[in-house]
Design a protein around this motif. Structure first.
Motif, PDB file in Angstrom:
ATOM      1  N   GLY A   1      -7.650  -2.738   2.142  1.00 25.39           N
ATOM      2  CA  GLY A   1      -6.698  -3.389   1.237  1.00 25.39           C
ATOM      3  C   GLY A   1      -5.952  -2.413   0.349  1.00 25.39           C
ATOM      4  N   HIS A   2      -6.603  -1.297   0.031  1.00 22.34           N
ATOM      5  CA  HIS A   2      -5.960  -0.306  -0.843  1.00 22.34           C
ATOM      6  C   HIS A   2      -5.800   1.031  -0.137  1.00 22.34           C
ATOM      7  CE1 HIS A   2      -6.109  -2.926  -4.324  1.00 22.34           C
ATOM      8  NE2 HIS A   2      -7.340  -3.258  -3.962  1.00 22.34           N
ATOM      9  N   CYS A   3      -5.849   1.001   1.185  1.00 22.82           N
ATOM     10  CA  CYS A   3      -5.813   2.267   1.934  1.00 22.82           C
ATOM     11  C   CYS A   3      -4.510   3.033   1.668  1.00 22.82           C
ATOM     12  CB  CYS A   3      -5.948   1.985   3.427  1.00 22.82           C
ATOM     13  SG  CYS A   3      -5.924   3.480   4.420  1.00 22.82           S
ATOM     14  N   SER A   4      -4.660   4.307   1.366  1.00 28.70           N
ATOM     15  CA  SER A   4      -3.479   5.116   1.043  1.00 28.70           C
ATOM     16  C   SER A   4      -3.356   6.308   1.988  1.00 28.70           C
ATOM     17  CB  SER A   4      -3.608   5.613  -0.401  1.00 28.70           C
ATOM     18  OG  SER A   4      -4.783   6.404  -0.516  1.00 28.70           O
ATOM     19  N   ARG A   5      -4.043   6.238   3.144  1.00 23.29           N
ATOM     20  CA  ARG A   5      -4.120   7.420   4.004  1.00 23.29           C
ATOM     21  C   ARG A   5      -3.373   7.297   5.339  1.00 23.29           C
ATOM     22  NH1 ARG A   5      -8.547   6.696   1.239  1.00 23.29           N
ATOM     23  NH2 ARG A   5      -9.126   5.019   2.635  1.00 23.29           N
ATOM     24  N   TRP A   6      -2.776   8.416   5.716  1.00 32.12           N
ATOM     25  CA  TRP A   6      -2.273   8.623   7.064  1.00 32.12           C
ATOM     26  C   TRP A   6      -3.023   9.805   7.643  1.00 32.12           C
ATOM     27  CZ3 TRP A   6       3.862   8.537   7.066  1.00 32.12           C
ATOM     28  CH2 TRP A   6       4.296   7.204   7.049  1.00 32.12           C
ATOM     29  N   ARG A   7      -2.948   9.933   8.947  1.00 33.89           N
ATOM     30  CA  ARG A   7      -3.611  11.050   9.640  1.00 33.89           C
ATOM     31  C   ARG A   7      -2.653  11.706  10.611  1.00 33.89           C
ATOM     32  NH1 ARG A   7      -7.871   7.898   8.327  1.00 33.89           N
ATOM     33  NH2 ARG A   7      -9.765   9.087   8.055  1.00 33.89           N
ATOM     34  N   LEU A   8      -2.702  13.016  10.638  1.00 35.30           N
ATOM     35  CA  LEU A   8      -1.910  13.756  11.626  1.00 35.30           C
ATOM     36  C   LEU A   8      -2.882  14.554  12.482  1.00 35.30           C
ATOM     37  CD1 LEU A   8       0.932  14.580  12.635  1.00 35.30           C
ATOM     38  CD2 LEU A   8       0.905  16.419  10.946  1.00 35.30           C
ATOM     39  N   SER A   9      -2.857  14.326  13.785  1.00 37.27           N
ATOM     40  CA  SER A   9      -3.810  15.031  14.669  1.00 37.27           C
ATOM     41  C   SER A   9      -3.317  16.448  14.938  1.00 37.27           C
ATOM     42  CB  SER A   9      -3.973  14.263  15.980  1.00 37.27           C
ATOM     43  OG  SER A   9      -2.760  14.306  16.693  1.00 37.27           O
ATOM     44  N   ALA A  10      -4.211  17.273  15.469  1.00 40.26           N
ATOM     45  CA  ALA A  10      -3.879  18.682  15.700  1.00 40.26           C
ATOM     46  C   ALA A  10      -2.672  18.834  16.621  1.00 40.26           C
ATOM     47  CB  ALA A  10      -5.095  19.408  16.281  1.00 40.26           C
ATOM     48  N   ASP A  11      -2.501  17.884  17.544  1.00 42.74           N
ATOM     49  CA  ASP A  11      -1.357  17.980  18.466  1.00 42.74           C
ATOM     50  C   ASP A  11      -0.151  17.172  17.979  1.00 42.74           C
ATOM     51  OD1 ASP A  11      -2.506  15.524  18.870  1.00 42.74           O
ATOM     52  OD2 ASP A  11      -2.481  15.614  21.063  1.00 42.74           O
TER      53      ASP A  11
ATOM     54  N   ARG B   1       0.851  -1.205   0.000  1.00 39.91           N
ATOM     55  CA  ARG B   1       0.000   0.000   0.000  1.00 39.91           C
ATOM     56  C   ARG B   1       0.882   1.248   0.000  1.00 39.91           C
ATOM     57  NH1 ARG B   1      -3.818  -2.104   4.887  1.00 39.91           N
ATOM     58  NH2 ARG B   1      -1.734  -2.318   5.783  1.00 39.91           N
ATOM     59  N   GLN B   2       0.659   2.079  -0.995  1.00 39.15           N
ATOM     60  CA  GLN B   2       1.447   3.307  -1.129  1.00 39.15           C
ATOM     61  C   GLN B   2       0.680   4.433  -0.428  1.00 39.15           C
ATOM     62  OE1 GLN B   2       4.232   3.265  -3.733  1.00 39.15           O
ATOM     63  NE2 GLN B   2       4.949   4.960  -2.439  1.00 39.15           N
ATOM     64  N   ILE B   3       1.315   5.059   0.525  1.00 41.83           N
ATOM     65  CA  ILE B   3       0.644   6.152   1.239  1.00 41.83           C
ATOM     66  C   ILE B   3       0.806   7.414   0.416  1.00 41.83           C
ATOM     67  CG2 ILE B   3       0.488   7.437   3.420  1.00 41.83           C
ATOM     68  CD1 ILE B   3      -0.078   4.315   3.514  1.00 41.83           C
ATOM     69  N   ARG B   4      -0.327   7.960  -0.047  1.00 38.95           N
ATOM     70  CA  ARG B   4      -0.238   9.177  -0.868  1.00 38.95           C
ATOM     71  C   ARG B   4      -1.213  10.254  -0.427  1.00 38.95           C
ATOM     72  NH1 ARG B   4      -3.235   9.320  -5.366  1.00 38.95           N
ATOM     73  NH2 ARG B   4      -4.909   7.792  -5.371  1.00 38.95           N
ATOM     74  N   LYS B   5      -1.982   9.960   0.630  1.00 40.39           N
ATOM     75  CA  LYS B   5      -2.935  10.969   1.103  1.00 40.39           C
ATOM     76  C   LYS B   5      -2.749  11.195   2.592  1.00 40.39           C
ATOM     77  CE  LYS B   5      -6.521  10.006  -2.261  1.00 40.39           C
ATOM     78  NZ  LYS B   5      -7.938   9.820  -2.483  1.00 40.39           N
ATOM     79  N   LEU B   6      -2.789  12.455   2.977  1.00 45.00           N
ATOM     80  CA  LEU B   6      -2.683  12.794   4.395  1.00 45.00           C
ATOM     81  C   LEU B   6      -3.926  13.559   4.809  1.00 45.00           C
ATOM     82  CD1 LEU B   6      -0.828  12.930   6.972  1.00 45.00           C
ATOM     83  CD2 LEU B   6      -0.180  15.222   6.182  1.00 45.00           C
ATOM     84  N   ARG B   7      -4.548  13.125   5.888  1.00 43.37           N
ATOM     85  CA  ARG B   7      -5.658  13.889   6.470  1.00 43.37           C
ATOM     86  C   ARG B   7      -5.089  14.638   7.655  1.00 43.37           C
ATOM     87  NH1 ARG B   7     -10.622  11.997   4.523  1.00 43.37           N
ATOM     88  NH2 ARG B   7     -11.682  12.980   6.271  1.00 43.37           N
ATOM     89  N   LEU B   8      -5.187  15.929   7.577  1.00 43.27           N
ATOM     90  CA  LEU B   8      -4.531  16.784   8.563  1.00 43.27           C
ATOM     91  C   LEU B   8      -5.588  17.463   9.419  1.00 43.27           C
ATOM     92  CD1 LEU B   8      -1.672  17.858   9.178  1.00 43.27           C
ATOM     93  CD2 LEU B   8      -2.104  19.702   7.585  1.00 43.27           C
TER      94      LEU B   8
END
Ligand code: GTP
Ligand code: SAM
Ligand code: SF4
Ligand code: SF4
Length: 332
Positions: free
Chosen positions: A271-281, A29-36
């Motif tokens: 299976g195809h998830c490409s997302r990471w998340r960064l929390s406000a802190d 899985r290639q991480i290409r999206k960030l939810r900030l």
């Protein structure tokens, strides 16, 4: 001494791998999206998201615009192609404009926003200026009383006006509606008609068992399959091709308009998830349904790269049944 040396060597090898391969995990899985998430605060209290007396992070724990830009620039270098601002309600963050400017300057290829729409209109010129054209707006009901019962706020007209203005100004708007049995599930057709009238896509979300939503009974849950069955009584639904890592699967109707379903409960898309998340802190997480993450706060650049490598190994193959941390604190 030797073990410290080995640790440092392992760190160097690992960071060399991500510098050459990008954010590719062991399952391909290639991480290409960030939810900030830029704040965990909100001007609504949606019944599936947070309690009326929700507790929030002290704002002094938030990362600064410069810290976001530094981290995001590194992640873009490692292959992040798109960043979605979320929260909480991202438009409540006092430094919203500075954050957008800093992210654009950091070279984010595509920046988008998920919002409840209440404070959107005054920000449209800024968003247009910085090329933030893709807006996902949450709208759970077209009935003022149901809207207020779900969100604890009397803002339906404000949100509808914001949606109309954004569409008018050429923004690419998608609606998100969390569907709950006995609350708003009788509004599927009226929501499709409303979206069709504006020429925009609507996506129906299954209620996820995360955080505060876990207190809602399972009898509130409506599966995407049930929604589709009901909608098929009104529309001829034709499947539409979507990218493999899309959160939604979509249909188009014979009379125009796209309808999507985000079926995280009944048809998880890990299976195809490409997302990471960064929390406000500043906690970086590989998965919405995993409590564990790595805090990037105060780390040197070398330590951050080691943290990215660590997070790369933290995405599960499949999501867990439920998780108790708050959606609005992770970045929904
Ligand atoms: N389980 C799970 N749910 C997600 C994930 N990303 C988004 N969602 C769900 O989908 C909802 C809508 O997401 P949006 O903020 O509209 O963004 P999106 O659909 O990921 O983004 P676009 O495809 O760019 O429209 C979120 O609030 C979550 O409920 C994910 O990685 N895992
Ligand atoms: C957490 S909110 C943050 C952004 C913004 N405040 C908004 O509401 O659009 C992002 C999305 O998460 C969805 N959401 C929150 N809790 C959820 C749950 N338990 N199940 C499904 N969707 C949820 C909301 O409906 C919204 O579309
Ligand atoms: S879903 Fe969005 S608007 Fe609703 S309470 Fe959560 S953060 Fe606020
Ligand atoms: S549950 Fe986790 S792994 Fe699965 S799609 Fe969502 S964020 Fe990705």
């Amino acid at each position: 001494m030797l073990s410290l040396f080995s640790l440092e060597l392992a760190r160097m090898v690992a960071t060399t791998v991500i510098r050459t391969q990008g954010l590719l995990d062991s399952q391909g899985r290639q991480i290409r999206k960030l939810r900030l998430s830029i704040t965990d605060r909100c001007n609504l209290r949606c019944m599936y998201c947070m309690p009326v007396d929700a507790a929030f992070m002290p704002p002094q724990t938030y990362l600064t615009p410069t810290e976001y830009a530094t981290i995001v620039a590194e992640l873009v270098e490692l292959g992040i192609e798109s960043v979605r601002l979320t929260g909480g309600e991202p438009l409540l963050r006092a430094e919203f404009a500075e954050i957008v400017a800093a992210l654009v300057a950091a070279g984010v290829p595509q920046l988008s926003l998920t919002t409840n729409g209440i404070r959107l209109v005054p920000f449209l010129p800024l968003l247009a200026h910085y090329g933030v054209r893709r807006l996902n707006i949450s709208l759970d009901s077209l009935d003022p009383q149901t809207f207020a019962a779900i969100s604890h706020g009397h803002h339906l007209e404000t949100v509808k006006a914001a949606i109309a203005t954004a569409v008018d100004q050429g923004f690419q708007v998608k609606l998100n509606m969390v569907v709950m049995a006995g609350v708003n599930d009788h509004e599927l057709v009226s929501m499709v008609e409303y979206a069709k009238g504006l020429g925009i896509e609507v996506r129906f979300l299954e209620l996820m068992r995360i955080g505060y939503a876990c207190h809602l009974g399972s009898d509130r849950f409506v599966s995407a399959a049930t929604m589709i069955e009901r909608l098929r009584q009104h529309y001829d639904l034709r499947p539409v091709m979507r990218p493999l890592d899309s959160t939604s699967f979509n249909f188009e109707t014979a009379c125009g308009g796209q309808i999507g379903f985000i079926a995280s409960e009944s048809q998880p898309f890990c299976g195809h998830c490409s997302r990471w998340r960064l929390s406000a802190d500043g906690v970086l997480r590989a998965c919405l349904f995993k409590e564990a993450g790595v805090s990037l706060r105060g780390l040197s650049q070398r330590e951050r790269y080691a943290a990215y490598e660590q997070v790369l190994g933290m995405k599960p193959s499949l999501r867990g049944a439920e998780v108790h941390h708050a959606m609005h604190q992770i970045g929904g």
